[in-house]
Motif scaffolding. Structure first.
Motif, mmCIF file in Angstrom:
data_model
loop_
_atom_site.group_PDB
_atom_site.id
_atom_site.type_symbol
_atom_site.label_atom_id
_atom_site.label_comp_id
_atom_site.label_asym_id
_atom_site.label_seq_id
_atom_site.Cartn_x
_atom_site.Cartn_y
_atom_site.Cartn_z
ATOM 1 N N VAL A 1 -51.908 -26.125 99.458
ATOM 2 C CA VAL A 1 -50.646 -26.715 99.927
ATOM 3 C C VAL A 1 -50.167 -25.832 101.066
ATOM 4 C CG1 VAL A 1 -48.235 -27.060 99.346
ATOM 5 C CG2 VAL A 1 -50.007 -27.866 97.803
ATOM 6 N N THR A 2 -50.245 -26.372 102.268
ATOM 7 C CA THR A 2 -49.934 -25.580 103.455
ATOM 8 C C THR A 2 -48.527 -25.863 103.984
ATOM 9 O OG1 THR A 2 -51.090 -27.326 104.632
ATOM 10 C CG2 THR A 2 -52.300 -25.284 104.275
ATOM 11 N N ASP A 3 -47.876 -26.906 103.450
ATOM 12 C CA ASP A 3 -46.505 -27.231 103.860
ATOM 13 C C ASP A 3 -45.926 -28.268 102.882
ATOM 14 O OD1 ASP A 3 -47.769 -29.615 104.621
ATOM 15 O OD2 ASP A 3 -47.972 -28.958 106.687
ATOM 16 N N PHE A 4 -44.634 -28.541 103.042
ATOM 17 C CA PHE A 4 -44.018 -29.473 102.102
ATOM 18 C C PHE A 4 -44.586 -30.899 102.236
ATOM 19 C CE2 PHE A 4 -40.889 -32.481 100.593
ATOM 20 C CZ PHE A 4 -40.710 -32.017 99.304
ATOM 21 N N PRO A 5 -44.747 -31.442 103.464
ATOM 22 C CA PRO A 5 -45.286 -32.812 103.557
ATOM 23 C C PRO A 5 -46.645 -32.961 102.858
ATOM 24 C CG PRO A 5 -44.385 -32.123 105.675
ATOM 25 C CD PRO A 5 -44.349 -30.916 104.785
ATOM 26 N N THR A 6 -47.482 -31.933 102.958
ATOM 27 C CA THR A 6 -48.791 -32.015 102.280
ATOM 28 C C THR A 6 -48.593 -32.039 100.770
ATOM 29 O OG1 THR A 6 -49.808 -30.820 104.092
ATOM 30 C CG2 THR A 6 -51.051 -30.887 102.056
ATOM 31 N N ALA A 7 -47.670 -31.198 100.289
ATOM 32 C CA ALA A 7 -47.401 -31.178 98.847
ATOM 33 C C ALA A 7 -46.939 -32.567 98.384
ATOM 34 C CB ALA A 7 -46.329 -30.143 98.531
ATOM 35 N N ARG A 8 -46.069 -33.197 99.212
ATOM 36 C CA ARG A 8 -45.563 -34.519 98.811
ATOM 37 C C ARG A 8 -46.692 -35.544 98.770
ATOM 38 N NH1 ARG A 8 -40.455 -35.834 101.879
ATOM 39 N NH2 ARG A 8 -41.951 -35.998 103.559
ATOM 40 N N LEU A 9 -47.587 -35.496 99.775
ATOM 41 C CA LEU A 9 -48.707 -36.443 99.800
ATOM 42 C C LEU A 9 -49.620 -36.246 98.583
ATOM 43 C CD1 LEU A 9 -49.740 -36.427 103.582
ATOM 44 C CD2 LEU A 9 -48.677 -38.305 102.298
ATOM 45 N N ILE A 10 -49.855 -34.992 98.224
ATOM 46 C CA ILE A 10 -50.720 -34.732 97.057
ATOM 47 C C ILE A 10 -50.023 -35.244 95.787
ATOM 48 C CG2 ILE A 10 -51.886 -32.967 95.674
ATOM 49 C CD1 ILE A 10 -52.043 -31.202 98.211
ATOM 50 N N GLY B 1 -48.852 -13.790 108.080
ATOM 51 C CA GLY B 1 -49.159 -13.080 109.320
ATOM 52 C C GLY B 1 -50.471 -13.469 109.953
ATOM 53 N N MET B 2 -51.179 -14.412 109.340
ATOM 54 C CA MET B 2 -52.463 -14.835 109.910
ATOM 55 C C MET B 2 -52.244 -15.741 111.123
ATOM 56 S SD MET B 2 -55.786 -14.720 109.605
ATOM 57 C CE MET B 2 -57.147 -15.638 110.328
ATOM 58 N N GLY B 3 -51.147 -16.505 111.082
ATOM 59 C CA GLY B 3 -50.851 -17.367 112.224
ATOM 60 C C GLY B 3 -51.799 -18.541 112.344
ATOM 61 N N ARG B 4 -52.333 -19.004 111.222
ATOM 62 C CA ARG B 4 -53.300 -20.106 111.294
ATOM 63 C C ARG B 4 -52.821 -21.294 110.472
ATOM 64 N NH1 ARG B 4 -59.508 -18.792 109.720
ATOM 65 N NH2 ARG B 4 -58.657 -18.615 107.629
ATOM 66 N N LEU B 5 -52.564 -21.075 109.204
ATOM 67 C CA LEU B 5 -52.175 -22.169 108.316
ATOM 68 C C LEU B 5 -51.255 -21.630 107.234
ATOM 69 C CD1 LEU B 5 -55.710 -23.746 107.677
ATOM 70 C CD2 LEU B 5 -53.799 -24.996 108.684
ATOM 71 N N GLY B 6 -50.405 -22.471 106.710
ATOM 72 C CA GLY B 6 -49.626 -22.064 105.548
ATOM 73 C C GLY B 6 -48.125 -22.102 105.780
ATOM 74 N N ILE B 7 -47.410 -21.948 104.678
ATOM 75 C CA ILE B 7 -45.945 -21.957 104.723
ATOM 76 C C ILE B 7 -45.495 -20.590 105.226
ATOM 77 C CG2 ILE B 7 -43.856 -22.228 103.339
ATOM 78 C CD1 ILE B 7 -45.631 -23.793 101.304
ATOM 79 N N LEU B 8 -44.653 -20.588 106.242
ATOM 80 C CA LEU B 8 -44.192 -19.315 106.805
ATOM 81 C C LEU B 8 -43.453 -18.509 105.738
ATOM 82 C CD1 LEU B 8 -42.948 -20.374 110.345
ATOM 83 C CD2 LEU B 8 -45.024 -19.089 109.755
ATOM 84 N N ALA B 9 -43.730 -17.214 105.721
ATOM 85 C CA ALA B 9 -43.209 -16.362 104.645
ATOM 86 C C ALA B 9 -41.697 -16.500 104.492
ATOM 87 C CB ALA B 9 -43.599 -14.917 104.911
#
Ligand SMILES: Cc1ncc(COP(=O)(O)O)c(C=O)c1O
Length: 382
Positions: free
Chosen positions: A112-121, A141-149
């Motif tokens: 789950v990389t963000d809220f919209p993805t969580a909702r779709l799942i 801190g990777m700056g690639r994917l995921g919910i910002l800290a």
């Protein structure tokens, strides 16, 4: 005898010219060393990109027998191939909207990389009458994917309210863990811990918490200790390391790239060798033509610089590597014969050629070398 009486030739009966020997014993030995080093944390074995090009299924089978607790992959195609082994299979990176339904049906663990993805799942799970197991991916801190800290505690509290999701895990990834003492790496772990504490205050906890990759296992023991209880390792399974950083684990290379000597000729002084005649013989020389080239994964950078091993002797590469062939000097192996086995990468003793040697020559990292063996190279599991 008429042609009609001849048996058709089966493609699998023809020996391949170039093959990659993959030692499954060494692989599982490496796995056990990693597991022992990080215990009591558990190990997810990362088999993205077809196990870094070595063959997802055979590698996964060997690791499953050795006790691997699950597999990490990059995308659905890879996940589906590993599911029949009966271990948890987890997509580590991203999931596209149209991939979600089939993955929920298949029981693949999703990021789950963000809220919209969580909702779709969540919606897919409801539609299918299933519960989807997910791991929250944090961008610390990777700056690639995921919910910002900084947004994570609130977003995760909202995700928690969605039906049909089993929030089994939470994870993040390091861009600098090869750099011992890297400030960013320590800061990422601090952020992760703060998020865990804040969520725990709201009654949200996760069974699986992971951030360490191979770099971190070797350079940041903290990333393998509580609150982290899983690590994700890829390259160390192959006995390789990132170009920089410490090499704490005593893992061994699992690969040997082999081919055969296809021609032997004694050529006069002055002969230009290969495309562009980038090498010209200084004297009469016994030259071997070896049946592997850059299409098989030999770096072009080996041209006029590297060597291959024939009968244990290093044979310097002459001229430019071509797509299917490489010319070498046979001056050090007078008894070489056509058909002899040639070791391009691997081998034993002082002349052994490592993935790291090739990476340095090519000015790249070991990952690219391991992932770049050609399609026609047979993967042989020994
Ligand atoms: C999210 C994630 N975790 C773990 C790994 C494994 O990395 P390594 O091969 O360095 O152990 C990777 C590989 O790039 C990755 O993308």
């Amino acid at each position: 005898m008429g042609f009609a009486t001849l048996r058709p030739v089966n493609v699998n009966d023809i020996p391949r010219r170039v093959w990659l020997e993959i030692s499954l014993d060494t692989l599982t030995g490496n796995y056990r060393k990693i597991a022992a080093a990080v215990a009591p944390a558990n190990v997810f074995t990362v088999l993205k990109a077809n196990a870094y090009g070595l063959g997802g299924l055979p590698i996964a089978q060997a690791l499953a027998k050795a006790g691997a607790s699950g597999f990490g992959v990059a995308e659905p195609y890879e996940a589906l191939q590993l599911l029949p082994l009966g271990k948890p299979v987890q997509i580590l990176s991203s999931i596209l909207p149209d991939e979600i339904g089939p993955m929920v049906v298949a029981g693949v663990i999703l990021p789950v990389t963000d809220f919209p993805t969580a909702r779709l799942i969540s919606e897919a799970a409801a539609r299918l009458g299933k519960t989807a197991t997910v791991h929250i991916k944090l961008d610390t801190g990777m700056g690639r994917l995921g919910i910002l800290a900084k947004e994570a505690p609130l977003v995760i509290r909202h995700i928690r309210l969605l039906p049909g999701l089993h929030l089994e895990g939470i994870f993040s990834h390091f861009p600098f863990a090869y750099e011992t003492g890297s400030e960013l790496t320590n800061h990422q772990m601090d952020l992760f811990c703060t998020i865990l504490d804040e969520l725990a205050g709201h009654g949200i906890t996760f069974e699986k918490r992971h951030i360490a990759n191979s770099d971190a296992i070797n350079n940041f023991p903290r990333a393998c200790r509580p609150p982290f209880n899983y690590v994700r390792t890829g390259i160390n399974l192959h006995g390789s390391f990132d170009s920089a950083g410490k090499r704490t684990l005593n893992v061994k290379p699992i690969l040997t790239l082999k081919t055969r000597l296809t021609a032997i000729r004694t050529l006069p002084a002055g002969t230009g060798i290969g495309y562009g005649h980038t090498y010209r013989l200084h004297r009469k020389t016994r030259v071997g033509t070896v049946s592997a080239g850059y299409a098989d994964g030999l770096p072009l950078a080996l041209s006029n610089r590297g060597y291959l091993l024939i009968r244990g002797s290093p044979c310097p590469v002459l001229g430019r590597i071509s797509m299917d062939y490489t010319a070498v000097s046979l001056e050090s192996v007078p008894d070489a014969q056509i058909g002899d086995e040639v070791v391009c990468l691997g081998g034993e003793g002082v002349h052994a050629l490592t993935v790291e040697d090739w990476a340095a020559l090519k000015n790249t990292h070991p990952y690219e070398i391991i992932c770049s063996f050609g399609n026609r190279v047979e993967r042989r599991y020994v």
